[in-house]
Structures are given as C-alpha cells and as structure tokens.
Design a protein around this motif. Structure first.
Motif, PDB file in Angstrom:
ATOM      1  N   SER A   1       8.657  12.455   7.608  1.00  0.00           N
ATOM      2  CA  SER A   1       7.364  12.418   7.981  1.00  0.00           C
ATOM      3  C   SER A   1       7.177  14.075   8.532  1.00  0.00           C
ATOM      4  O   SER A   1       6.187  14.849   7.959  1.00  0.00           O
ATOM      5  CB  SER A   1       6.697  11.601   9.093  1.00  0.00           C
ATOM      6  OG  SER A   1       6.699  10.395   8.567  1.00  0.00           O
TER       7      SER A   1
ATOM      8  N   HIS B   1      12.634   7.936   9.221  1.00  0.00           N
ATOM      9  CA  HIS B   1      11.082   7.822   8.833  1.00  0.00           C
ATOM     10  C   HIS B   1      10.413   9.097   9.536  1.00  0.00           C
ATOM     11  O   HIS B   1       9.736   9.912   8.752  1.00  0.00           O
ATOM     12  CB  HIS B   1      10.559   6.728   9.274  1.00  0.00           C
ATOM     13  CG  HIS B   1       8.812   6.701   9.250  1.00  0.00           C
ATOM     14  ND1 HIS B   1       8.397   6.608   8.105  1.00  0.00           N
ATOM     15  CD2 HIS B   1       7.988   6.511  10.399  1.00  0.00           C
ATOM     16  CE1 HIS B   1       7.197   6.662   7.950  1.00  0.00           C
ATOM     17  NE2 HIS B   1       6.726   6.712   9.401  1.00  0.00           N
TER      18      HIS B   1
ATOM     19  N   ALA C   1       8.173   3.922   5.699  1.00  0.00           N
ATOM     20  CA  ALA C   1       6.986   3.052   6.532  1.00  0.00           C
ATOM     21  C   ALA C   1       6.930   1.738   5.686  1.00  0.00           C
ATOM     22  O   ALA C   1       6.626   0.806   6.645  1.00  0.00           O
ATOM     23  CB  ALA C   1       5.830   3.826   6.097  1.00  0.00           C
ATOM     24  N   ALA C   2       7.080   1.484   4.491  1.00  0.00           N
ATOM     25  CA  ALA C   2       6.878   0.230   3.964  1.00  0.00           C
ATOM     26  C   ALA C   2       8.133  -0.711   4.301  1.00  0.00           C
ATOM     27  O   ALA C   2       7.854  -1.877   4.831  1.00  0.00           O
ATOM     28  CB  ALA C   2       7.126   0.443   2.419  1.00  0.00           C
TER      29      ALA C   2
ATOM     30  N   ARG D   1       6.733   7.363   2.750  1.00  0.00           N
ATOM     31  CA  ARG D   1       5.990   6.196   2.482  1.00  0.00           C
ATOM     32  C   ARG D   1       6.860   5.067   2.176  1.00  0.00           C
ATOM     33  O   ARG D   1       6.659   3.886   2.604  1.00  0.00           O
ATOM     34  CB  ARG D   1       5.275   6.352   1.004  1.00  0.00           C
ATOM     35  CG  ARG D   1       4.212   7.566   0.809  1.00  0.00           C
ATOM     36  CD  ARG D   1       3.118   6.895   1.917  1.00  0.00           C
ATOM     37  NE  ARG D   1       1.935   7.811   1.493  1.00  0.00           N
ATOM     38  CZ  ARG D   1       0.883   7.554   2.328  1.00  0.00           C
ATOM     39  NH1 ARG D   1       0.545   6.675   3.034  1.00  0.00           N
ATOM     40  NH2 ARG D   1      -0.242   8.736   2.189  1.00  0.00           N
TER      41      ARG D   1
ATOM     42  N   ASP E   1      -5.307   6.417  -1.741  1.00  0.00           N
ATOM     43  CA  ASP E   1      -4.923   7.002  -0.362  1.00  0.00           C
ATOM     44  C   ASP E   1      -5.467   8.346  -0.245  1.00  0.00           C
ATOM     45  O   ASP E   1      -4.673   9.285  -0.381  1.00  0.00           O
ATOM     46  CB  ASP E   1      -3.477   6.722  -0.290  1.00  0.00           C
ATOM     47  CG  ASP E   1      -3.065   7.315   1.045  1.00  0.00           C
ATOM     48  OD1 ASP E   1      -2.019   7.756   1.400  1.00  0.00           O
ATOM     49  OD2 ASP E   1      -3.766   6.741   2.245  1.00  0.00           O
TER      50      ASP E   1
ATOM     51  N   HIS F   1       0.786  -1.285   0.032  1.00  0.00           N
ATOM     52  CA  HIS F   1      -0.063  -0.017  -0.053  1.00  0.00           C
ATOM     53  C   HIS F   1       1.064   1.280   0.057  1.00  0.00           C
ATOM     54  O   HIS F   1       0.576   1.938  -0.567  1.00  0.00           O
ATOM     55  CB  HIS F   1      -0.860   0.003   1.187  1.00  0.00           C
ATOM     56  CG  HIS F   1      -1.724   1.228   1.477  1.00  0.00           C
ATOM     57  ND1 HIS F   1      -2.663   1.601   0.615  1.00  0.00           N
ATOM     58  CD2 HIS F   1      -1.560   2.250   2.175  1.00  0.00           C
ATOM     59  CE1 HIS F   1      -3.088   2.890   1.083  1.00  0.00           C
ATOM     60  NE2 HIS F   1      -2.500   3.234   2.089  1.00  0.00           N
ATOM     61  N   GLU F   2       1.944   1.369   0.813  1.00  0.00           N
ATOM     62  CA  GLU F   2       2.885   2.472   1.069  1.00  0.00           C
ATOM     63  C   GLU F   2       3.418   2.474  -0.522  1.00  0.00           C
ATOM     64  O   GLU F   2       3.785   3.680  -0.742  1.00  0.00           O
ATOM     65  CB  GLU F   2       3.695   2.317   2.346  1.00  0.00           C
ATOM     66  CG  GLU F   2       3.013   2.119   3.390  1.00  0.00           C
ATOM     67  CD  GLU F   2       2.568   3.458   3.928  1.00  0.00           C
ATOM     68  OE1 GLU F   2       2.708   4.641   3.159  1.00  0.00           O
ATOM     69  OE2 GLU F   2       2.011   3.500   4.916  1.00  0.00           O
TER      70      GLU F   2
END
Length: 258
Positions: free
Chosen positions: A177, A173, A188-189, A185, A253, A70-71
């Motif tokens: 952010s 990360h 995060a993945a 992203r 998203d 998803h990321e």
C-alpha cells in the motif's frame, strides 16, 4: 534478475479436508476457488500466466459478491491491461527487491535464524502428511504455495499456516500500500478471509516494520538437505528506495484505496 516462478501444481495425492462447521459445502468450495485465484495471481507473471489473464479476470468477476471478490476484480482489471514487460518488472520490484514485501512468510516470523530452517521443514512435512507435494520448485513458505495448500486442504488445517503468519501478511499489505502497488488488492482480499487483527497483532506489525525480524549470522542448515534451493537464493535483498506506482482505478472502483 528475477527468479522465475512456475505455477504451483498439486500432486496426485489428495489432502484431507479441514472444513469449519459454519461453512456450507458450497461456501467451502467458493472459498477454495478464491484462494486458488489468489495463489495464481501472486505468482510471477511469466508468459503462461500472462496468457491466462482473460480467464483469471472472468473467474474473479464470477465470484459471489464479497470484500475479497471486490478486491480481486479491481486487481484483475489492472492486471489484464498491463504490458507483459511492465508486469514482470513491477513484480520484481515489489516482491524480489523489498524485504518488507517478500513472499516468503517464515522470514517475518523467524528472520534469518535457525528457527526459520526448522519452520520450513515443519511446513513441508505438514504438506506431505496431508498427501500433497508442492513440486513447483519453490520453498514451502512461498505465499502462492501456502495459498494453494489452503485451497486444497480446506479452511481448518489448510488455512492454519495463513493464520499463523497473519502478522507477516499484514506487513506485506502495508508495504504494498505504501508504494501504491496494485498487488495490495490481493493482500487486502486475503486478509479479509482471516480473523481480524488484534491490537497485539497491530503492535507487533509496527515493531516488525520498525526493527525487522530476528537475525543471526547462520545459514538455514536444518533445511539445506531437504531438496530445496540453498539459503542464498531466497533470502530477500536489502530494501530498495520506494517508487510510487500510479493510482489503481477500475470501472468498479472509482477511488484508489491505499
């Protein structure tokens, strides 16, 4: 001026595979594919990588459903439509001009100390012992290089350097952010593939963010003869003032996660 980054290319040697017992061969292959995509996407977006954006987006879309997939899909949706010059300038800003999001992992664990030089040597020897030579012109702790080795050598020994530097990855990360960089992203993945952070990890990351890594007024002499760039070419410069990036949105998203 940015230091141009070439694609990581494996040598003819074939590394040993360290597969965890709970992963099937198909799952191991899918994990390696995901790590290889991350390795490519974390590299400097030069003309070669920019030209490959449609293929990278298609590869991300074809991944089995997971938080990491998803990321990756959200990132490639942004990556695919940005002007090439904007991609380059953003990459330089977040990775070359900020200490807290440098992609050289041993910096977070050892700072500018003699121990970092030894850690770089150890990592390079780990690659060679596995039959792999990262000859793309980068230091062995550069995140795309570490990711490529993880993809080739498997979830056991191959991912050990990632697990060892989990706290540094967590700091990267948070830094990405904080400035709303779409590259968060990718971190995060990656973090979703590693063991969850412990309270001790989170406390150490907070301390690292506040005080920075260890420092001493020396070069990286133990590593200077290993055929890589001299210390002055890779020590991250002082942190730049924050520049907030526009929120990342994609059809998959609707809300931007920070």
């Amino acid at each position: 001026m940015s230091v141009r980054r070439t694609l990581v290319r494996p040598s003819a040697g074939r590394p040993a595979t360290g597969r965890r017992e709970h992963l099937t061969p198909e799952e191991t292959e899918q994990r390696a594919h995901l790590l290889r995509l991350l390795s490519l996407l974390f590299q400097y977006p030069d003309a070669e990588l920019a030209a490959a954006r449609p293929a990278l987006a298609a590869a991300a879309a074809a991944l089995p459903d997971s938080p990491a997939a998803h990321e990756l899909s959200a990132f490639t949706a942004w990556f695919a439509v940005q002007p090439a010059d904007k991609l380059e300038s953003h990459y330089v800003e977040v990775f070359d001009l900020r200490r807290k999001s440098s992609l050289y992992l041993t910096y977070y664990l050892h700072g500018d100390t003699r121990r970092r030089g030894m850690a770089l040597l150890t990592l390079a020897r780990t690659y060679r012992a596995a039959g792999w030579d990262a000859d793309g012109g980068e230091l062995p702790d550069h995140l795309p290089v570490v990711l490529e080795f993880a993809a080739l050598a498997g979830p056991g020994a191959g991912e050990a350097p990632l697990r060892r530097h989990r706290r540094g990855l967590e700091l990267i990360h948070h830094a990405l952010s904080d400035v709303r960089s779409p590259y968060h992203r990718l971190t995060a993945a990656l973090l979703s593939l590693l063991p969850p952070a412990t309270p001790a990890d989170l406390a150490a990351v907070a301390l690292l963010a506040a005080e920075g890594p260890p420092a001493e007024d020396v070069g990286l002499d133990p590593y200077s003869g290993a055929g890589f760039a001299p210390p002055g070419t890779f020590v991250p410069p002082p942190q730049a003032p924050p520049t907030l990036m526009p929120p990342l949105t994609s059809p998959k998203d609707p809300e931007t996660r920070r």
